[in-house]
Each structure stands twice: as C-alpha cells, then as structure tokens.
Scaffold this motif. Structure first.
Motif, PDB file in Angstrom:
ATOM      1  N   ASP A 159      -9.174   2.335  -1.237  1.00  0.00           N
ATOM      2  CA  ASP A 159     -10.140   1.821  -0.251  1.00  0.00           C
ATOM      3  C   ASP A 159     -11.573   2.036  -0.759  1.00  0.00           C
ATOM      4  OD1 ASP A 159     -10.813   4.462   0.266  1.00  0.00           O
ATOM      5  OD2 ASP A 159      -9.579   4.594   2.059  1.00  0.00           O
TER       6      ASP A 159
ATOM      7  N   SER B  51       0.825  -1.205   0.000  1.00  0.00           N
ATOM      8  CA  SER B  51       0.000   0.000   0.000  1.00  0.00           C
ATOM      9  C   SER B  51       0.860   1.257   0.000  1.00  0.00           C
ATOM     10  CB  SER B  51      -0.891   0.022   1.243  1.00  0.00           C
ATOM     11  OG  SER B  51      -1.774  -1.060   1.213  1.00  0.00           O
ATOM     12  N   ILE B  52       0.298   2.303  -0.560  1.00  0.00           N
ATOM     13  CA  ILE B  52       0.987   3.592  -0.575  1.00  0.00           C
ATOM     14  C   ILE B  52       0.999   4.165   0.850  1.00  0.00           C
ATOM     15  CG2 ILE B  52       0.826   5.947  -1.465  1.00  0.00           C
ATOM     16  CD1 ILE B  52      -0.490   4.792  -3.960  1.00  0.00           C
ATOM     17  N   GLU B  53       2.165   4.691   1.273  1.00  0.00           N
ATOM     18  CA  GLU B  53       2.306   5.273   2.608  1.00  0.00           C
ATOM     19  C   GLU B  53       2.700   6.741   2.474  1.00  0.00           C
ATOM     20  OE1 GLU B  53       1.695   3.488   5.236  1.00  0.00           O
ATOM     21  OE2 GLU B  53       1.669   1.489   4.332  1.00  0.00           O
TER      22      GLU B  53
ATOM     23  N   CYS C 206      -6.988  11.455 -10.308  1.00  0.00           N
ATOM     24  CA  CYS C 206      -6.399  10.337  -9.567  1.00  0.00           C
ATOM     25  C   CYS C 206      -6.738   9.064 -10.339  1.00  0.00           C
ATOM     26  CB  CYS C 206      -6.961  10.276  -8.149  1.00  0.00           C
ATOM     27  SG  CYS C 206      -6.494  11.710  -7.164  1.00  0.00           S
TER      28      CYS C 206
ATOM     29  N   ARG D 279      -0.486   4.208  -9.778  1.00  0.00           N
ATOM     30  CA  ARG D 279       0.188   3.336  -8.815  1.00  0.00           C
ATOM     31  C   ARG D 279       1.246   2.486  -9.519  1.00  0.00           C
ATOM     32  NH1 ARG D 279       2.923   0.607  -6.591  1.00  0.00           N
ATOM     33  NH2 ARG D 279       2.724  -0.663  -4.707  1.00  0.00           N
TER      34      ARG D 279
ATOM     35  N   ASN E  16      -1.569  -2.698  -5.382  1.00  0.00           N
ATOM     36  CA  ASN E  16      -0.801  -2.480  -4.157  1.00  0.00           C
ATOM     37  C   ASN E  16      -0.018  -3.713  -3.716  1.00  0.00           C
ATOM     38  OD1 ASN E  16      -1.112   0.198  -3.556  1.00  0.00           O
ATOM     39  ND2 ASN E  16      -3.040  -0.088  -2.465  1.00  0.00           N
TER      40      ASN E  16
ATOM     41  N   TYR F 262      -5.380  10.692  -3.075  1.00  0.00           N
ATOM     42  CA  TYR F 262      -5.109   9.647  -4.068  1.00  0.00           C
ATOM     43  C   TYR F 262      -5.418   8.261  -3.517  1.00  0.00           C
ATOM     44  CZ  TYR F 262      -2.962   6.701  -7.545  1.00  0.00           C
ATOM     45  OH  TYR F 262      -2.783   5.726  -8.486  1.00  0.00           O
ATOM     46  N   ARG F 263      -5.124   8.082  -2.230  1.00  0.00           N
ATOM     47  CA  ARG F 263      -5.308   6.756  -1.639  1.00  0.00           C
ATOM     48  C   ARG F 263      -6.773   6.324  -1.535  1.00  0.00           C
ATOM     49  NH1 ARG F 263      -1.315   6.946   3.315  1.00  0.00           N
ATOM     50  NH2 ARG F 263      -1.300   9.159   2.811  1.00  0.00           N
TER      51      ARG F 263
END
Lengths: 338, 338
Positions: free
Chosen positions: B324, B15-17, B47, B52, B253, B319-320
C-alpha cells in the motif's frame, strides 16, 4: 496513357477485405516538375507486412497512416520518366516508397529514393538485396549479435526476412531452429537451408518443441510474428538471452495492438533483453551489407526465395497472401515490365 | 530458549491476508553442525517486494517457491551463534537469506552468506548498502547506462531502489523525473533529492504528465512497478530509448502474472530496448559499488530513507506496507537486538 490506381477505400477492421480497396483510373500527372521532383512509372511493388499497419488510422507518429482515398503505399521499384532533379535522369531505376498506381510524381525530399545499379535486376533490388533481406541481416547481426554455438530461434523462418536472419546465424556458427507454417516450409529450412531444426507451428506445440530442441535455453530469439509464439520463446529463453523484435505479423489483422510478454517477471529473473529496431537505423552500412549478402548468395550459403507475381489488377488479392502464409518467399508484384 | 516462527500457511490469492501466515513456537535447532553449517540468530529482515513472488506456487525454476508450512524466506542480517565452518566464528554478523524465525542452521553451500564489516551497522548493511541500493546502482549504471542530458524517468522513485537509481542518474548529469504515490513522497524527491520533477501517480494522469514533462521523449525508463505506468512510459519513450526492468510490484498481488507492453509495435518502430536484470549478475562489482555509494552518501549526493520497525510478532503486518506504499524508504524489521 491512363493511370491505374488502388485506393484505400476504408480502413480494415481485422482481416483485409475487398471492400477496403477501390479501383480507379485517372490521367497521368502532367505538370511542370520542381527541382526535387521526378515523374516515375512504377514497375514492381513489395508486399510488406508492415503496410497493414499503414492502413490503420493515424495516431502513432512513429509510422505513416495512408489517408483514406489515397493510393496504398508500398516499397517500390520505379523508372524515372521525367526529372526536375539534377540527380536523376529519365531511364534511371530507383528504389522508393510509392503508391499502388502506374505513374506518380515523387518529391525526393519527402520519400527515400535510391538509384539501382544497372547490373542489378529490379527483382533482385527489391528481393535479394531489398528491405526484407537487409532487415534480416541487420536484425540478426547488429541487434542479435550471434556468437559461435549460440542457440538461435527464428519465427517466420521461411519468409524473406526470417530465412536471411536464420541462415546468417548459421554462417556465424550458431545452432539454428526455424519456426514456420507448413511441412514443406520446414523441409526447405532443414534440407535446403541446412538449419538444425524446424517447427511447424500449425500442428505442433511450439513451447514444448522449443523445450525439447533447446534444453539449455534459447540465446537469441528473432521474432517476426509475436503473440503466442513470442510467449513460447520467452518461456524457453536462456539466462541473459536476447529477443530481436522485428515484426508481430500474427496480430497485424487484430483490432487491438499486438500485446507483449504475458509474464514480465520471466524477463527480469532471466535477465532477458528485448530490442526493437528499424532497418533504416543502419542506412550507412547498406553497401557493406549488400556486399556480404552478394558473397553469401554466390557461395550458396544463403538461399533466397522470390515469389514474383504479376498484374496490377491482382494487387489486393496478392497482398493478402502474406497473412495466410501462402506466399513462398519474398512477395513481389510486377505491374509494368522493366 | 524458544524459536519463534512465521510459516507460510497458505499461498496468497491476490493480496496477502493474515490467514496466509501461521505463528509457531518450537525448539532452537540443537545438533552437531557439519563443516559448512552455521547456527545463526536472525537480527533484521528486509521486506522485499519479490518475496511476494516466492510465496507463489512452484513452477518457475528461475526463482524459489517457499514450501507450504515452511518459514517465510527473506533477506536477513544474522549473527553466528555456533559454527561448523572455518570461515565463520561465533559473533560474526552475516548478510544472508533466512526464514522468518529467531534461530536456524544455514548451509553456506546452499544460501548466499557474506560477512559484514565490523564498522558497518546491521541496518546500514541491509539498507544503505543492501540489496535495494545495489539494485538501483547496477540497474541504472550497468543496464540504463545514463549519459549526460539523458531524460530519465524512475517509477517507485521514493522507494529504496528507485530513489538510489534516480539520484545516481542525476549525479550523471541527467534530467530526472520520479513517479511516486503521494504528495509528500513527490516533495521529498524534488526538494530533498533535487530531482527535476515528480509525478504523483495517485492523482495524476501519468501518460499525460510524462508527455508534458518529457516533450522530446524519455531516454531511460527505470521500471519498478510495471502495469499501467510501464505502458504510460512506453508511449513516451524517445527513439532508441532504454527500459530497465527492475520490478513489477503493481501486479505481484494479482492472480495473473504481470503483463507486458500493450503495443509491441511501439517498441519496434521506436527501436526501444527493454532489459531485465538481477543484481547478482554484478556480484564481482559489489565492493566498488559500496565504495561509490559510501562516497555519495557522505557527500549528501544520495539521500537514503530507512524505515526500521520492530517486533517479530508484527512481521506479516509490516510486510504488507510495501503493497500500500505506506512505508517510508527501505522497510526493515528488527526482530532481535544486535
């Protein structure tokens, strides 16, 4: 008269073993035939890779599962002994799907039955003009749709289906690379079949060889094997390339089903098409396919290897040659003389 | 004037952090422009899930990899501030691919740049008539080729691309089932978009629901997500069904690339086609696509949700939302007012 049988004693786990088969002798079926039944004597069986799938447990309605205790099912050439049907007479030879046994009653409503022309030998009917050749023909021409100068790669290229597919692509003006197991097979592909290249997957890095041999990418990949070789081809596909899904023999002996591409984004970013097919989708075009193949065989433009073996008692052993690649062309077993 | 930037500080693992991004302020580029250069001020960013993939290490020449320390790359609407090019004048708004920063010099030879008509808002140019909508349009019509009464299933159906694809299939007379995450999204699909059914993958067994809702099989599966949902669709495809490979967001991800079908024989025995595509394959048809979409939006035949957020500082966080599923329609970030 006795009826010899090879039955499915247990379902293979992984590779096929002796214990998966049991030999039995019983009486020849002897009862009144219904109007759509024929009593046949089986002459010749085709060893087809997909029969390994038929030995798996039921569950996928798309293909048959041989019941435990029943004769192994196989494409066969048989001769009609007695007929309840007006369409078939004793002495007619038919191409059908039969059990590994000498005699049986077939219902022409339930299994595909096609008469073989008198002038065609049983071996040719099951080999040169049989299921494998037709599969290579339709898979390449109808699914692959080769255009002049396309770069075409065929796996299992020295096999019955692959060699027909590869040589047809060459007739259509493509640059054709074959993948096969063994130097002798590769030599046959380049020297006799005049393909533009061959890769021996047993001692070469297929992905690297494909990159070297197809620097602008593969336009058509005709896949008989699946697994790592499919993946190696996917990594080398040209933009808008087409993958013809014919078989996945590399994993038929695995407990797990054959897995697909390991990087789906490659298919998306490359605008790649993968297409599965069955030869029976093209039944209406069988006569023209047989006509074209006949011409190409006569002109020497398509070479075809038939590996004809003998002996009912050897069926289980011979069948396994498909999986170690020790067969040399289409694998046929003559169990009774014509 | 300062130039705010969000740079790629490290490549995401899984996942992006927060730590994958670093914020920087620098001077606005200030040098003489070459004939094919324009200085732009970015207004709005899209987005896009595929960004990603751009954050991953280089290695696949088919898509770009953002260099470490460079601004995050994104589809953008920008306004021309200064132009070295005869084609663009200060004040022109353009659709392009830009970095997460306020100002930059773009080379019109290196990135796609298209002028936006005066009467179109920036939000509509990036949303209703932007990349996602065009992707849904061409993926369904050109790759899927829906025919009346086809059974069509779309995953990510409440998203910008999926909702357009699904509603176009409905316009073409298909029976359309959407798969989405959440009851509210499913309700929007069936009640507002008038799809024939919707499956909430978060609390349903998708394979079983598809079997119940599509007893005769799926003719077209439009895939935005990949993974288990792709597999569930594969198990339920009708013979000769077509799978449109648009995206694989469920695994973007993951450390491993998105894996494909887990049973390739299903594709072969079912004569299934899987086809990847890129929207840029259809550039020549953009004007007619935009015309058709405009008509359908005006007639209320295609509903479109735009989730427009604000604030340059919030870009990484916003963006995240894509991953979800908390966005509600196409996710746009306005960083400077028009």
């Amino acid at each position: 008269m006795i009826n010899r049988q090879w039955l499915l004693a247990s379902r293979p786990k992984g590779s096929i073993e002796d214990t998966n088969f049991s030999y039995k002798e019983c009486e020849v079926p002897n009862r009144e035939l219904k109007p759509n039944e024929i009593l046949v004597k089986n002459l010749l069986f085709l060893c087809a890779p997909t029969m390994r799938n038929w030995m798996s447990p039921p569950g996928n309605s798309l293909y048959p599962s041989i019941p435990l205790g029943s004769p192994i099912m196989a494409p066969a050439i048989a001769v009609v002994i007695e007929s309840g049907s007006a369409e078939y007479a004793p002495g007619d030879r038919v191409s059908t799907r039969a059990g590994w046994q000498d005699y049986e009653i077939l219902s022409t409503d339930l299994v595909p039955v096609g008469k073989i022309p008198d002038e065609m030998t049983s071996v040719d009917a099951m080999g040169k003009f049989g299921l494998n050749s037709l599969t290579g023909y339709f898979g390449m021409l109808e699914v692959g749709q080769p255009k002049e100068n396309d770069v075409v790669v065929v796996s299992g290229a020295a096999g019955a289906t692959g060699s027909v597919a590869a040589q047809i692509a060459r007739i259509k003006g493509c640059r054709v690379i074959g993948i096969a197991g063994g130097e002798q097979k590769c030599q046959w592909l380049t020297e006799d079949c005049q393909l533009d290249g061959a890769i021996n997957y047993k001692n070469r890095n297929v992905e690297k060889e494909l990159r070297d041999l197809c620097p602008d990418g593969i336009n058509i990949y005709y896949d008989n094997v699946g697994g790592d070789i499919l993946q190696a081809a996917i990594e080398n596909m040209a933009v808008k390339g087409r993958i013809v899904l014919c078989g996945q023999i590399s994993s038929y002996n695995d407990e797990k089903p054959a897995e697909g591409p390991r990087n789906m984004m490659r298919l998306i970013y490359g605008s790649i098409t993968m297409q599965g097919f069955l030869t029976r989708n093209y039944t209406d075009n069988f006569p023209s396919a047989i006509g074209n193949l006949k011409t190409w065989y006569e002109q020497g433009k398509v070479l075809f290897k038939q590996d004809v073996r003998e002996g009912f008692e050897n069926l289980p052993l011979i069948y396994r040659a498909l999986f170690d690649g020790s067969n040399d062309g289409v694998l046929l077993v003559q169990i009774n003389s014509d």
